[in-house]
Design a protein around this motif. Sequence first.
Motif, short mmCIF file in Angstrom:
data_model
loop_
_atom_site.label_atom_id
_atom_site.label_comp_id
_atom_site.label_asym_id
_atom_site.label_seq_id
_atom_site.Cartn_x
_atom_site.Cartn_y
_atom_site.Cartn_z
N ASN A 40 52.24 -65.47 24.58
CA ASN A 40 52.76 -64.90 23.32
C ASN A 40 54.21 -65.37 23.17
O ASN A 40 54.75 -66.04 24.05
CB ASN A 40 52.65 -63.38 23.27
CG ASN A 40 51.24 -62.90 23.62
OD1 ASN A 40 51.07 -61.81 24.09
ND2 ASN A 40 50.24 -63.75 23.42
N HIS A 109 55.30 -62.12 18.38
CA HIS A 109 53.84 -62.21 18.33
C HIS A 109 53.26 -61.69 19.63
O HIS A 109 53.73 -62.06 20.71
CB HIS A 109 53.44 -63.67 18.10
CG HIS A 109 51.99 -63.95 18.31
ND1 HIS A 109 50.99 -63.25 17.67
CD2 HIS A 109 51.36 -64.86 19.10
CE1 HIS A 109 49.82 -63.70 18.06
NE2 HIS A 109 50.00 -64.68 18.93
N HIS A 111 49.56 -60.06 21.89
CA HIS A 111 48.11 -59.91 22.06
C HIS A 111 47.85 -58.60 22.79
O HIS A 111 47.21 -58.60 23.85
CB HIS A 111 47.54 -61.03 22.94
CG HIS A 111 47.60 -62.41 22.39
ND1 HIS A 111 47.17 -63.50 23.11
CD2 HIS A 111 48.02 -62.89 21.20
CE1 HIS A 111 47.34 -64.61 22.39
NE2 HIS A 111 47.87 -64.27 21.23
N HIS A 172 42.71 -61.85 16.99
CA HIS A 172 43.75 -62.54 17.77
C HIS A 172 44.86 -61.57 18.17
O HIS A 172 44.98 -61.23 19.34
CB HIS A 172 44.27 -63.70 16.91
CG HIS A 172 45.35 -64.52 17.51
ND1 HIS A 172 45.84 -65.66 16.90
CD2 HIS A 172 46.07 -64.39 18.64
CE1 HIS A 172 46.78 -66.19 17.64
NE2 HIS A 172 46.95 -65.44 18.70
ZN LIG Z 1 48.55 -65.64 19.94
#
Ligand SMILES: [Zn+2]
Length: 252
Positions: A40, A109, A111, A172
């Motif tokens: 990430n 970002h 996950h 995602h």
């Molecule tokens: Zn990703």
Amino acid sequence: MVARVVSPAETKSPERQAREDLAACHRLVERFGWTELIYNHATARVPGKPGHMLVKPDRILYQQVNASNLLECDLDGNLPPGSPVINRTVPVIHGAIYKARPDVNAILHTHTPAGMAVSSMECGLLPLNQTAMQFHNRIGYHEFMGVAENFDECTHIVKALSTHGALVLRNHGLLTVGSSISQAFVRLFYLERCCESQVMLMTAAANNNTAIRMPDPKVVEETAKLWDKDTMQREWPAYVTLLDREEPDFRD
Ligand SMILES: [Zn+2]
């Protein structure tokens, strides 16, 4: 550890400040449990260099990031010769957004399990509580197109994000942007929390055969408009103070 004392007279360049803030952001992402091994990404635009961003080397942990080991690359991911590698999806996701959104100076970002779960729900993120209402009609959805290594995906990511501050990457994970690192971080905090709450609520409701009560849409929109005024700058100094006390090497 001994806290580093910073003199009020000490002046820092805007780039140095961005490096310290982005390093602090990595440490906090780790503290909040939002990391997925070394993967990430959290990035920041380099102050004064709109075509460049700061990003962590791919193969170090979030808790190892400090101001000096963050790498500077252009928005296509090009690094100075001999640099450590960065994650291949950074230029596709982050580079595309920085090119399209001059108001954005930081992108995070993740996950996380809750974020991935909501990203796979057909209903997406629901305005189930006043915290989640800030994202009502203010979050984009980007369909999964495979691992984001192909620059053809950039236009789709930018279109899905539009002018929003947050994006759900379907099947995602989550992404937030901000005019500052602190704004992107605080926005991610709320987005992660809302996803966790929605997963908990849906699980509990299903297990107990209880209907979910939705708020009045008009009140939801009014509440979202209140959130629009929040620049999300107030929380950051308190957490930086915590890091200065407990892991001051983020500034190294
Ligand atoms: Zn990703």
